[in-house]
Design a protein around this motif. Structure first.
Motif, PDB file in Angstrom:
ATOM      1  N   MET A   1       0.847  -1.214   0.000  1.00 60.40           N
ATOM      2  CA  MET A   1       0.000   0.000   0.000  1.00 60.40           C
ATOM      3  C   MET A   1       0.877   1.256   0.000  1.00 60.40           C
ATOM      4  O   MET A   1       1.769   1.392   0.805  1.00 60.40           O
ATOM      5  CB  MET A   1      -0.848   0.013   1.280  1.00 60.40           C
ATOM      6  N   ARG A   2       0.570   2.134  -0.931  1.00 57.59           N
ATOM      7  CA  ARG A   2       1.330   3.394  -0.965  1.00 57.59           C
ATOM      8  C   ARG A   2       0.600   4.418  -0.089  1.00 57.59           C
ATOM      9  O   ARG A   2      -0.608   4.577  -0.207  1.00 57.59           O
ATOM     10  CB  ARG A   2       1.418   3.897  -2.400  1.00 57.59           C
ATOM     11  N   THR A   3       1.350   5.120   0.759  1.00 57.79           N
ATOM     12  CA  THR A   3       0.737   6.144   1.605  1.00 57.79           C
ATOM     13  C   THR A   3       0.531   7.410   0.791  1.00 57.79           C
ATOM     14  O   THR A   3       1.496   7.966   0.267  1.00 57.79           O
ATOM     15  CB  THR A   3       1.651   6.467   2.807  1.00 57.79           C
ATOM     16  N   PRO A   4      -0.704   7.878   0.658  1.00 59.88           N
ATOM     17  CA  PRO A   4      -0.921   9.103  -0.117  1.00 59.88           C
ATOM     18  C   PRO A   4      -0.202  10.290   0.504  1.00 59.88           C
ATOM     19  O   PRO A   4      -0.036  10.347   1.729  1.00 59.88           O
ATOM     20  CB  PRO A   4      -2.437   9.299  -0.081  1.00 59.88           C
ATOM     21  N   PHE A   5       0.204  11.205  -0.336  1.00 59.09           N
ATOM     22  CA  PHE A   5       1.054  12.318   0.109  1.00 59.09           C
ATOM     23  C   PHE A   5       0.606  13.613  -0.574  1.00 59.09           C
ATOM     24  O   PHE A   5       0.631  13.712  -1.795  1.00 59.09           O
ATOM     25  CB  PHE A   5       2.506  11.971  -0.256  1.00 59.09           C
ATOM     26  N   LEU A   6       0.195  14.571   0.248  1.00 60.42           N
ATOM     27  CA  LEU A   6      -0.191  15.881  -0.283  1.00 60.42           C
ATOM     28  C   LEU A   6       0.800  16.929   0.195  1.00 60.42           C
ATOM     29  O   LEU A   6       1.035  17.054   1.409  1.00 60.42           O
ATOM     30  CB  LEU A   6      -1.590  16.270   0.208  1.00 60.42           C
ATOM     31  N   ALA A   7       1.371  17.670  -0.728  1.00 57.28           N
ATOM     32  CA  ALA A   7       2.333  18.712  -0.362  1.00 57.28           C
ATOM     33  C   ALA A   7       1.843  20.055  -0.892  1.00 57.28           C
ATOM     34  O   ALA A   7       1.398  20.149  -2.041  1.00 57.28           O
ATOM     35  CB  ALA A   7       3.709  18.388  -0.935  1.00 57.28           C
ATOM     36  N   GLY A   8       1.912  21.068  -0.047  1.00 60.60           N
ATOM     37  CA  GLY A   8       1.536  22.417  -0.455  1.00 60.60           C
ATOM     38  C   GLY A   8       2.770  23.180  -0.913  1.00 60.60           C
ATOM     39  O   GLY A   8       3.731  23.329  -0.154  1.00 60.60           O
ATOM     40  N   ASN A   9       2.738  23.612  -2.148  1.00 56.11           N
ATOM     41  CA  ASN A   9       3.831  24.418  -2.702  1.00 56.11           C
ATOM     42  C   ASN A   9       3.375  25.871  -2.648  1.00 56.11           C
ATOM     43  O   ASN A   9       2.559  26.292  -3.461  1.00 56.11           O
ATOM     44  CB  ASN A   9       4.099  23.959  -4.145  1.00 56.11           C
ATOM     45  N   TRP A  10       3.895  26.601  -1.681  1.00 60.31           N
ATOM     46  CA  TRP A  10       3.421  27.973  -1.470  1.00 60.31           C
ATOM     47  C   TRP A  10       4.011  28.958  -2.478  1.00 60.31           C
ATOM     48  O   TRP A  10       3.629  30.134  -2.478  1.00 60.31           O
ATOM     49  CB  TRP A  10       3.735  28.430  -0.035  1.00 60.31           C
ATOM     50  N   LYS A  11       4.956  28.495  -3.269  1.00 60.18           N
ATOM     51  CA  LYS A  11       5.590  29.348  -4.297  1.00 60.18           C
ATOM     52  C   LYS A  11       6.052  30.666  -3.678  1.00 60.18           C
ATOM     53  O   LYS A  11       6.435  30.689  -2.505  1.00 60.18           O
ATOM     54  CB  LYS A  11       4.627  29.551  -5.481  1.00 60.18           C
ATOM     55  N   MET A  12       6.003  31.780  -4.415  1.00 60.89           N
ATOM     56  CA  MET A  12       6.500  33.056  -3.863  1.00 60.89           C
ATOM     57  C   MET A  12       5.341  33.818  -3.222  1.00 60.89           C
ATOM     58  O   MET A  12       4.972  34.913  -3.651  1.00 60.89           O
ATOM     59  CB  MET A  12       7.178  33.877  -4.954  1.00 60.89           C
ATOM     60  N   HIS A  13       4.752  33.163  -2.211  1.00 62.50           N
ATOM     61  CA  HIS A  13       3.644  33.756  -1.461  1.00 62.50           C
ATOM     62  C   HIS A  13       3.965  33.676   0.023  1.00 62.50           C
ATOM     63  O   HIS A  13       4.700  32.803   0.443  1.00 62.50           O
ATOM     64  CB  HIS A  13       2.348  32.979  -1.713  1.00 62.50           C
ATOM     65  N   LYS A  14       3.387  34.562   0.779  1.00 66.50           N
ATOM     66  CA  LYS A  14       3.417  34.577   2.245  1.00 66.50           C
ATOM     67  C   LYS A  14       4.704  35.183   2.826  1.00 66.50           C
ATOM     68  O   LYS A  14       5.802  34.632   2.663  1.00 66.50           O
ATOM     69  CB  LYS A  14       3.238  33.155   2.843  1.00 66.50           C
TER      70      LYS A  14
ATOM     71  N   MET B   1       6.544   3.308  -5.416  1.00 62.20           N
ATOM     72  CA  MET B   1       6.895   4.740  -5.463  1.00 62.20           C
ATOM     73  C   MET B   1       5.657   5.639  -5.463  1.00 62.20           C
ATOM     74  O   MET B   1       4.640   5.319  -6.066  1.00 62.20           O
ATOM     75  CB  MET B   1       7.788   5.016  -6.669  1.00 62.20           C
ATOM     76  N   ILE B   2       5.783   6.765  -4.772  1.00 59.58           N
ATOM     77  CA  ILE B   2       4.675   7.710  -4.662  1.00 59.58           C
ATOM     78  C   ILE B   2       4.731   8.665  -5.853  1.00 59.58           C
ATOM     79  O   ILE B   2       5.740   9.334  -6.093  1.00 59.58           O
ATOM     80  CB  ILE B   2       4.788   8.518  -3.348  1.00 59.58           C
TER      81      ILE B   2
END
Ligand code: PGA
Length: 257
Positions: free
Chosen positions: A1-14, A206-207
């Motif tokens: 089982m592959r563990t789902p992975f969510l990543a936030g790419n904030w780019k040039m913000h904040k 692989m994810i």
């Protein structure tokens, strides 16, 4: 089982205070969602304060880029040594870096090797342009990007690398790839190429994320696809409520919540 992975790419913000506000709003709710790996990738200047704010949380921290040398006369660059110990992962070869900052398959490969050498987990981005898509070149182009990125990478190293398939025409446009098409490219082309390089057993572990206009309205359809193991999220990761929804829905549709 592959563990789902969510990543936030904030780019040039904040700014730093804005980054802290966002991460403080994410920490509690995301901490309660199990079975999904989550990460935030703020700007370089916000990494240290966000790392401090994330202490004791299971949210991973990533950089959006890095140079491959450890140190030297490279004005304006950030090295793997500087990121090591500060963050867990690093996005490499995002299409905006390739498009606006001259990154090539060769520099992407060097950066991946440098990240691995310093214990940083790479999220490697690939994806075709609108012209390539229209010309029917998606499969050959994305396949060649994957091959070039993994040049000289061993099977053991490959297991720790996340690939993000992000069609350039879907990034920041509000128009995501259809779930079926994203699933097909990820399965046949990205995982297929990894299987040619490392064998099916490793490729299956692989994810592989999808990226490009993921939002609360389409996340369920995208994450219901079996080959899509999560997402690299730009715009929708800048709002705490939206990003929390994306993680909640992913946990639910992948059968983890
Ligand atoms: P988007 O960006 O979600 O704003 O389309 C995705 C990305 O560039 O990683």
């Amino acid at each position: 089982m592959r563990t789902p992975f969510l990543a936030g790419n904030w780019k040039m913000h904040k700014t730093i205070p804005e980054a802290l506000e966002l991460v403080n709003a994410l920490k509690g709710p995301l901490g309660e969602i199990k079975g999904v790996k989550k990460a935030v990738c703020p700007s370089f200047v916000a990494l240290a304060p966000v790392a401090e704010a994330l202490k004791g949380s299971d949210i991973l921290l990533g950089a959006q880029n890095m140079y491959w040398e450890e140190e030297g006369a490279y004005t304006g660059e950030v090295s793997p040594l500087m990121l090591k110990g500060l963050c867990d992962l690093v996005i490499i070869g995002h299409s905006e870096r390739r498009q606006y900052f001259g990154e090539t398959d060769e520099t992407v490969n060097k950066k991946i090797k440098a990240a691995l050498a310093h214990g940083l987990d790479p999220i490697v981005c690939v994806g075709e342009s609108l012209e390539q898509n229209r010309a029917g070149e998606t499969e050959s182009f994305v396949g060649s990007q994957v091959r070039a990125a993994f040049e000289g990478i061993t099977a053991e190293q490959a297991k720790g690398i996340v690939v993000a398939y992000e069609p350039i025409w879907a990034i920041g446009t509000g128009i995501a790839a259809t779930p079926e098409e994203a699933n097909r490219i990820i399965g046949e082309v990205v995982r297929g190429t990894l299987a040619e390089l490392y064998g099916d057993e490793i490729a299956q572990q692989m994810i592989i994320q999808y990226g490009g206009s993921i939002k609360p309205a389409n996340v369920e359809a995208l994450m219901s696809q079996p080959e899509i193991d999560g997402g690299l999220v730009g715009g929708a990761s800048l709002k705490a409520g939206d990003f929390i929804t994306l993680v909640e829905v992913t946990a639910r549709v992948k059968g983890l919540a």
